[in-house]
Every structure is written in structure tokens, then in C-alpha cells.
Design an enzyme around this catalytic site. Sequence first.
Site, PDB file in Angstrom:
ATOM      1  N   ALA A 155       0.808  -1.224   0.000  1.00  0.00           N
ATOM      2  CA  ALA A 155       0.000   0.000   0.000  1.00  0.00           C
ATOM      3  C   ALA A 155       0.836   1.266   0.000  1.00  0.00           C
ATOM      4  O   ALA A 155       0.416   2.306  -0.521  1.00  0.00           O
ATOM      5  CB  ALA A 155      -0.944  -0.002   1.204  1.00  0.00           C
ATOM      6  N   HIS A 182      -3.360 -10.148  -4.373  1.00  0.00           N
ATOM      7  CA  HIS A 182      -4.593 -10.025  -3.578  1.00  0.00           C
ATOM      8  C   HIS A 182      -5.792  -9.628  -4.425  1.00  0.00           C
ATOM      9  O   HIS A 182      -6.804  -9.183  -3.901  1.00  0.00           O
ATOM     10  CB  HIS A 182      -4.377  -9.024  -2.441  1.00  0.00           C
ATOM     11  N   CYS A 193     -26.224 -10.768  -7.169  1.00  0.00           N
ATOM     12  CA  CYS A 193     -25.927 -11.182  -8.542  1.00  0.00           C
ATOM     13  C   CYS A 193     -27.214 -11.159  -9.366  1.00  0.00           C
ATOM     14  O   CYS A 193     -28.222 -11.749  -8.978  1.00  0.00           O
ATOM     15  CB  CYS A 193     -25.318 -12.586  -8.534  1.00  0.00           C
ATOM     16  N   CYS A 233     -27.906 -15.051 -10.561  1.00  0.00           N
ATOM     17  CA  CYS A 233     -28.369 -16.133  -9.684  1.00  0.00           C
ATOM     18  C   CYS A 233     -28.856 -15.657  -8.317  1.00  0.00           C
ATOM     19  O   CYS A 233     -29.336 -16.455  -7.517  1.00  0.00           O
ATOM     20  CB  CYS A 233     -27.273 -17.183  -9.499  1.00  0.00           C
ATOM     21  N   SER A 256       4.285  -3.561   4.655  1.00  0.00           N
ATOM     22  CA  SER A 256       4.613  -3.838   6.051  1.00  0.00           C
ATOM     23  C   SER A 256       5.236  -5.213   6.206  1.00  0.00           C
ATOM     24  O   SER A 256       5.846  -5.513   7.229  1.00  0.00           O
ATOM     25  CB  SER A 256       3.351  -3.747   6.915  1.00  0.00           C
TER      26      SER A 256
END
Length: 251
Positions: free
Chosen positions: A21, A120, A153, A156, A195
Amino acid sequence: MDAHLIDRIRGARRVAVLTGAGISTASGIPDYRGPEGVWTRTPSAMNAFTLKNFRADPGVRREFWRTYAGHAAWRAEPNAAHRALADLDGAGVAVRVLTQNVDGLHQRAGLAARKVLELHGTMHTTRCTGCRQRFPTPEVLARVQAGDDDPACERCGGILKLDVVLFGQTLDGEVLGHARNIAAASGLFVAIGSSLQVEPAASLCSVAVQAGATLVIVNRDPTPYDDDADFVLRQDIEAVVPQLCAAIRGS
């Protein structure tokens, strides 16, 4: 910049870069654990980033979608550090970025998507947790802004979730394996703005070191991997990354 560092990294041909970040804060995107970080200022916000809570609690989902509807990353532009890494690749150095970020700024700076491994995930797509259908996130956020604060969604009726890895959710095994191979093949491994507290992404530092790479850590605060690093830089990321890239090129 330290002359020994310059001599050590000059001419590196295979460079792997782990970014967190901290590389995007200069673009106006707040980090998570810093003094002004999202979770430092509002510890309860971590609840919305836990998969179990996200699935179970519509209130958590509403908070999550509200957060991302106005997220600074939608307005952010790549900064000098992002651009320097893209320019390094453009100069002919084999650069691979392994990013913990979900903002897409490395690609917007000019790095080809195939050279950026999003450990990620990405905030730019959204996936149904049921049928796995994928949607462009701006389309989902338009529904949120129109008043559908817990969008389901349309195919579905399942729960929609950003294509990002939440706490309690494992990284994609194929992506992680690819990242480890990149780290092991690098001659220079640079961790920027992370970090190095979130595993298994942080352990890529160890993979690189064990394979013989030079490890450089650029971060404002101490990390668990500082003792493994050949060089630790506490300098401003937007200033020092272009200097590192210039040193690698020998300019």
C-alpha cells in the site's frame, strides 16, 4: 544513495518487485496500518475485510460497498514510483511486479498486465460468490449509488464480492506458485511500501534470499524481514524508487 547499494544493483537484469500500500499513498490512496491508515483510524473497518463477516452480515456488506463506492483509488493516478518501474521495464530490464495492491496503478503506469501479478486480486472486477459470474465493478457501484446498498448477482441472486482477497480467504494457488517462481528466479528483489506482515505474500522475500537474490526493502517503518535484507531504505518512496531504477540502469 549509498555507493555500495548502487554498485550492488547496477546492471541487474532480472528484477522482481513486491509492492504494498505504501507505494500508492503518494497517489492519494491511504494505506492500512500506517499512522493515518484506514485500520489505524477505524479498527472496526477490518470487519468488512473478513470473508466470514462479509458473507454472513448484510450490514458489513453495505459498509464495504459504501467504502468502495467513494474509494480514492477510483480517482488516483500513478505516481513517480509506479512510472519509474514501468520505465525500467521499457529500458529492457526484465521487471516483474508482484503487488499486494488492488488498485491497478502499475498497469496504468505502463506495465503490461502480464508483467504484474496481483496477489490479492483487483478492485476493478466483481465476482458472484455463488455462480462465479464476473462483472465490471463500476457497473456494480452504479447500482450501489442508485440505492441498492447490498447488490446481489443479477444472474443467480448470490452475494457479490470484489475480486479481492479478504482475511480468511486463501490466495489463488496458481498465482502464488507463479509469484514464488518469479522471486526465486530474480537476481534483485525489491520490496516497496509493504509492512511485510501479511503472509504468504511477505514470505516471497525469503524465497528470493534463499535463491541468492539481493534483497532491498523500501518502507517507512520496520518490517519482520529487515534482518534478511541486504539494504533497508527508510526514504520517501516516490523519491527513492526512481533513484533505484536509475541505479539499476546504470544512469
